[in-house]
Design a protein around this motif. Structure first.
Motif, mmCIF file in Angstrom:
data_model
loop_
_atom_site.group_PDB
_atom_site.id
_atom_site.type_symbol
_atom_site.label_atom_id
_atom_site.label_comp_id
_atom_site.label_asym_id
_atom_site.label_seq_id
_atom_site.Cartn_x
_atom_site.Cartn_y
_atom_site.Cartn_z
ATOM 1 N N LYS A 121 0.232 -10.256 -2.719
ATOM 2 C CA LYS A 121 -0.622 -9.000 -2.479
ATOM 3 C C LYS A 121 -2.779 -9.743 -2.482
ATOM 4 C CE LYS A 121 2.587 -6.124 -3.433
ATOM 5 N NZ LYS A 121 2.719 -4.884 -1.987
ATOM 6 N N ASN A 150 2.381 7.110 0.337
ATOM 7 C CA ASN A 150 2.634 8.398 -0.172
ATOM 8 C C ASN A 150 1.803 9.726 0.613
ATOM 9 O OD1 ASN A 150 5.244 8.161 -0.861
ATOM 10 N ND2 ASN A 150 4.224 7.011 -2.997
ATOM 11 N N ARG A 187 -0.873 -9.222 1.674
ATOM 12 C CA ARG A 187 -0.330 -8.238 2.105
ATOM 13 C C ARG A 187 0.519 -8.761 3.027
ATOM 14 N NH1 ARG A 187 -3.898 -5.172 -0.706
ATOM 15 N NH2 ARG A 187 -3.014 -4.397 -2.542
ATOM 16 N N ASN A 243 0.975 -1.149 0.015
ATOM 17 C CA ASN A 243 -0.108 -0.186 0.060
ATOM 18 C C ASN A 243 0.462 1.410 -0.236
ATOM 19 O OD1 ASN A 243 -1.492 -2.081 2.316
ATOM 20 N ND2 ASN A 243 -2.622 -1.469 0.406
ATOM 21 N N PHE A 244 1.855 1.657 -1.191
ATOM 22 C CA PHE A 244 2.826 2.079 -0.573
ATOM 23 C C PHE A 244 2.065 3.988 -1.717
ATOM 24 C CE2 PHE A 244 6.952 4.230 -2.448
ATOM 25 C CZ PHE A 244 7.348 4.138 -0.765
ATOM 26 N N LYS A 245 1.488 3.291 -1.828
ATOM 27 C CA LYS A 245 0.663 4.808 -2.844
ATOM 28 C C LYS A 245 -0.508 5.712 -2.155
ATOM 29 C CE LYS A 245 -2.890 6.317 -6.393
ATOM 30 N NZ LYS A 245 -3.135 7.378 -5.179
ATOM 31 N N ARG A 252 17.302 -2.505 -6.762
ATOM 32 C CA ARG A 252 14.819 -1.864 -7.423
ATOM 33 C C ARG A 252 15.238 -2.337 -8.106
ATOM 34 N NH1 ARG A 252 13.883 4.781 -6.576
ATOM 35 N NH2 ARG A 252 12.225 4.792 -6.328
ATOM 36 N N ASP A 285 10.203 8.414 0.129
ATOM 37 C CA ASP A 285 11.460 8.321 -0.634
ATOM 38 C C ASP A 285 12.043 7.759 0.508
ATOM 39 O OD1 ASP A 285 11.047 8.590 -3.112
ATOM 40 O OD2 ASP A 285 12.360 10.999 -2.808
HETATM 41 N N1 LIG Z 1 8.183 8.202 -2.700
HETATM 42 C C1 LIG Z 1 7.837 7.352 -3.797
HETATM 43 N N2 LIG Z 1 7.138 6.735 -4.545
HETATM 44 C C2 LIG Z 1 7.072 5.945 -5.540
HETATM 45 C C3 LIG Z 1 8.759 5.876 -6.658
HETATM 46 N N3 LIG Z 1 8.808 5.320 -7.018
HETATM 47 C C4 LIG Z 1 6.651 4.642 -7.294
HETATM 48 N N4 LIG Z 1 5.952 4.797 -5.563
HETATM 49 C C5 LIG Z 1 4.927 5.505 -5.949
HETATM 50 O O1 LIG Z 1 4.687 4.149 -5.204
HETATM 51 C C6 LIG Z 1 3.337 3.562 -5.525
HETATM 52 C C7 LIG Z 1 3.073 2.674 -5.476
HETATM 53 O O2 LIG Z 1 1.891 2.955 -5.941
HETATM 54 P P1 LIG Z 1 0.522 1.138 -6.579
HETATM 55 O O3 LIG Z 1 1.332 0.369 -7.708
HETATM 56 O O4 LIG Z 1 -0.542 1.466 -6.644
HETATM 57 O O5 LIG Z 1 0.863 0.220 -5.390
HETATM 58 P P2 LIG Z 1 0.510 0.244 -4.083
HETATM 59 O O6 LIG Z 1 -0.415 1.436 -3.347
HETATM 60 O O7 LIG Z 1 1.855 -0.396 -2.971
HETATM 61 O O8 LIG Z 1 0.031 -0.794 -3.432
HETATM 62 P P3 LIG Z 1 0.645 -2.602 -3.892
HETATM 63 O O9 LIG Z 1 1.903 -2.072 -3.806
HETATM 64 O O10 LIG Z 1 -0.216 -3.536 -3.925
HETATM 65 O O11 LIG Z 1 0.006 -2.805 -2.129
HETATM 66 C C8 LIG Z 1 2.816 5.246 -6.231
HETATM 67 O O12 LIG Z 1 1.635 5.723 -5.792
HETATM 68 C C9 LIG Z 1 4.278 5.241 -6.930
HETATM 69 O O13 LIG Z 1 4.481 6.681 -7.155
HETATM 70 C C10 LIG Z 1 9.439 6.407 -5.297
HETATM 71 O O14 LIG Z 1 10.606 6.290 -5.642
HETATM 72 N N5 LIG Z 1 9.330 7.174 -4.643
#
Ligand SMILES: Nc1nc2c(ncn2[C@@H]2O[C@H](COP(=O)(O)OP(=O)(O)OP(=O)(O)O)[C@@H](O)[C@H]2O)c(=O)[nH]1
Length: 514
Positions: free
Chosen positions: A488, A381, A492, A376-378, A413, A390
């Motif tokens: 996932k 962020n 997760r 759930n990285f989105k 990465r 980051d």
């Molecule tokens: N801060 C930051 N965010 C990044 C970077 N690269 C990718 N992201 C973010 O990572 C997020 C990935 O989102 P998703 O692919 O929807 O996946 P998720 O939210 O992690 O959800 P799941 O993978 O299903 O758990 C996006 O919001 C990207 O903007 C980076 O270098 N820095």
């Protein structure tokens, strides 16, 4: 042979007498005659050089020129006469002593046969070198020869000097020169870059003579030897026949020379690449010495040779330094090219290359691949900001790198918030253990994530595949990715291996698991 002798050869058949006149007036020192004739002619220039009053000589009026062997001093007469040799062999090229009256010259003779259609002319061009001193003995001549040979030996030695042997060759050369001069000490000093200090870098001493090299380091030359300092830097030569007679202004030098037991001293400046490098010098301890022009010239020559050696070594070393810096810069670039800018672990490019290489070399002994994705990285962020995101990626990259390192693997990465670890030589069981270590290490980071789905900390999901089930690097990637997808889907914060059943299909299928 100078081109002027060819001038006559190319003329379109002038009258013999005209031809003779032409040779006579050419601006060169020539002795010439018709072939098989006993009449000898001298060009006007040679006649003037030898202060003769006539230009034509015959049996009745014999030519006053005589030739001697420069090496043995023997008169060159009969068959040994250069004129006879030229007459018989046409191509004379000889170094002789030419005598005319009381005057003697080291000379070079070179002959050529030219023709004016009717008549063949034997022309000898004479190059008069320095006057030969009549009081000069054979041994003086030989001494000159041995000096030239010594110089050429030193020069050959120094020209071919490798960097690591240059110091000992310079010292040997100083020794050869010192022995030749019958001096007791011979040395090289170098100045510091601001010319304030001098170091005795090389020294030769005759048997039984005290060396001073170790002592004469970092000498503040202007303070301790001000007179010497001025003279060597202004005149580039410091010539003292008797230390006792040094002027009062050179009191410090006199005291120093006396301390070192020096009675006569000669130093000349040495320049490297046009900059004052230092000086080369030699001492007489036994008594005063009247330095001859020849000795001063000789030491200058040795100085130049040493300077050439030092300059080519300096050039070589600076080239090597530049080359080394380039290699290091290249190595740094190579590392940078393989690194991810944010997390400083391997980037995707390096990951792809490594996986290809590892696959080729050790796929048989096992190769596992973990795909790790931040959950759930989105969302993270969105809640904490991109900068905080980051930092999370950097922290996770760091722990992945530690785990991979400890297993001789590579953490990379893969893209965005997705990472990968290649584990060479690891079978499925060991790879599962490694994946568990990753999960633990991430949870130990304890990064707060209040709105996380499952826990209030940042977590990762891991998909695992190994070479037992894959047929190529790409299929291994597909399987690890498929396993991650499954993780996932399973909620997760978990590890999923590419299923055993599909692995059992043993490399036949290219497992599209999604
Ligand atoms: N801060 C930051 N965010 C990044 C970077 N690269 C990718 N992201 C973010 O990572 C997020 C990935 O989102 P998703 O692919 O929807 O996946 P998720 O939210 O992690 O959800 P799941 O993978 O299903 O758990 C996006 O919001 C990207 O903007 C980076 O270098 N820095």
């Amino acid at each position: 042979m100078p081109a002027l002798l060819d001038v006559g050869a190319g003329l379109p058949g002038p009258m013999t007498n005209n031809y003779k006149n032409l040779l006579q007036q050419l601006p060169s020192c020539l002795i010439f005659k018709q072939k098989n004739s006993s009449t000898l002619y001298l060009s006007d220039v040679l006649t003037q050089h030898l202060s003769l009053s006539q230009t034509t000589f015959s049996d009745d009026v014999p030519c006053p020129i005589q030739f001697y062997c420069g090496r043995t001093g023997d008169a060159l007469t009969g068959d040994a006469s250069p004129l006879v040799i030229a007459e018989h062999h046409h191509a004379l090229c000889q170094q002789v002593v030419l005598q005319c009256g009381a005057r003697r010259f080291y000379s070079h003779l070179q002959s050529k046969l030219v023709s004016d259609n009717d008549t063949a002319w034997l022309v000898i061009e004479v190059t008069l070198n320095q006057p030969y001193q009549t009081h000069q003995t054979l041994s003086a001549w030989q001494e000159k020869l041995s000096f030239s040979m010594m110089l050429s030996a030193i020069s050959t030695r120094l020209i071919n000097a490798r960097d690591d042997e240059a110091d000992s060759l310079i010292e040997q050369s100083l020794g050869t020169f010192g022995e030749y001069l019958k001096a007791q000490r011979c040395y090289l000093f170098c100045f510091s870059s601001d010319n304030a200090l001098m170091d005795n870098t090389h020294e030769w001493v005759a048997p039984g003579v005290t060396p001073f090299k170790d002592e004469l380091q970092q000498v503040p030359v202007a303070e301790q030897l001000p007179y010497f300092d001025t003279v060597i830097k202004q005149d580039h030569a410091f010539v003292v026949g008797d230390v006792e007679e040094l002027p009062a202004t050179a009191a410090l030098e006199k005291a120093e020379f006396q301390r070192e037991g020096i009675r006569a001293v000669l130093c000349v400046a040495v320049h490297v690449n046009d900059d004052l490098f230092g000086f080369i010098g030699c001492d007489f301890l036994t008594g005063p010495h009247c330095w001859t022009e020849h000795e001063i010239k000789s030491i200058k020559l040795i100085g130049e040779m040493v300077s050439e050696t030092l300059s080519s070594i300096t050039t070589r070393q600076s080239l090597q330094r530049v080359q080394q810096e380039l290699l290091q810069a290249n190595a740094r670039l190579k590392v940078l090219v393989n690194l991810d800018g944010l997390t400083h672990i391997a980037n995707r490019r390096h990951f792809d290359e490594t996986l290809e290489t590892q696959w080729r070399s050790i796929a048989e002994s096992g190769l596992s691949l973990l795909f790790i994705d931040v959950d759930n990285f989105k969302h993270y962020n969105d809640n904490y900001g991109h900068q905080a995101g980051d930092e999370v990626l950097q922290a996770i990259a760091c722990v992945l790198d530690d785990v991979a390192d400890s297993l001789n693997g590579l953490a990379a990465r893969y893209g965005g918030e997705e990472f990968a670890i290649i584990l060479p030589g690891q079978q499925h069981k060991e790879a599962t253990t490694a994946a568990s270590r990753v999960m633990r290490a991430v949870s130990t980071l304890n990064i707060a994530f209040a709105s996380s789905e499952k826990t209030d900390r940042v977590t990762v999901s891991i998909g695992l595949a190994d070479s037992m089930s894959a047929t190529s690097p790409q299929s291994l990637i597909n399987q690890a990715d498929a396993a991650l997808y499954k993780a996932k889907q399973s909620g997760r914060n978990t590890i999923v291996s590419f299923p055993t059943t599909q692995r059992a299909s043993n490399r036949m299928a290219t497992g599209a698991y999604r």
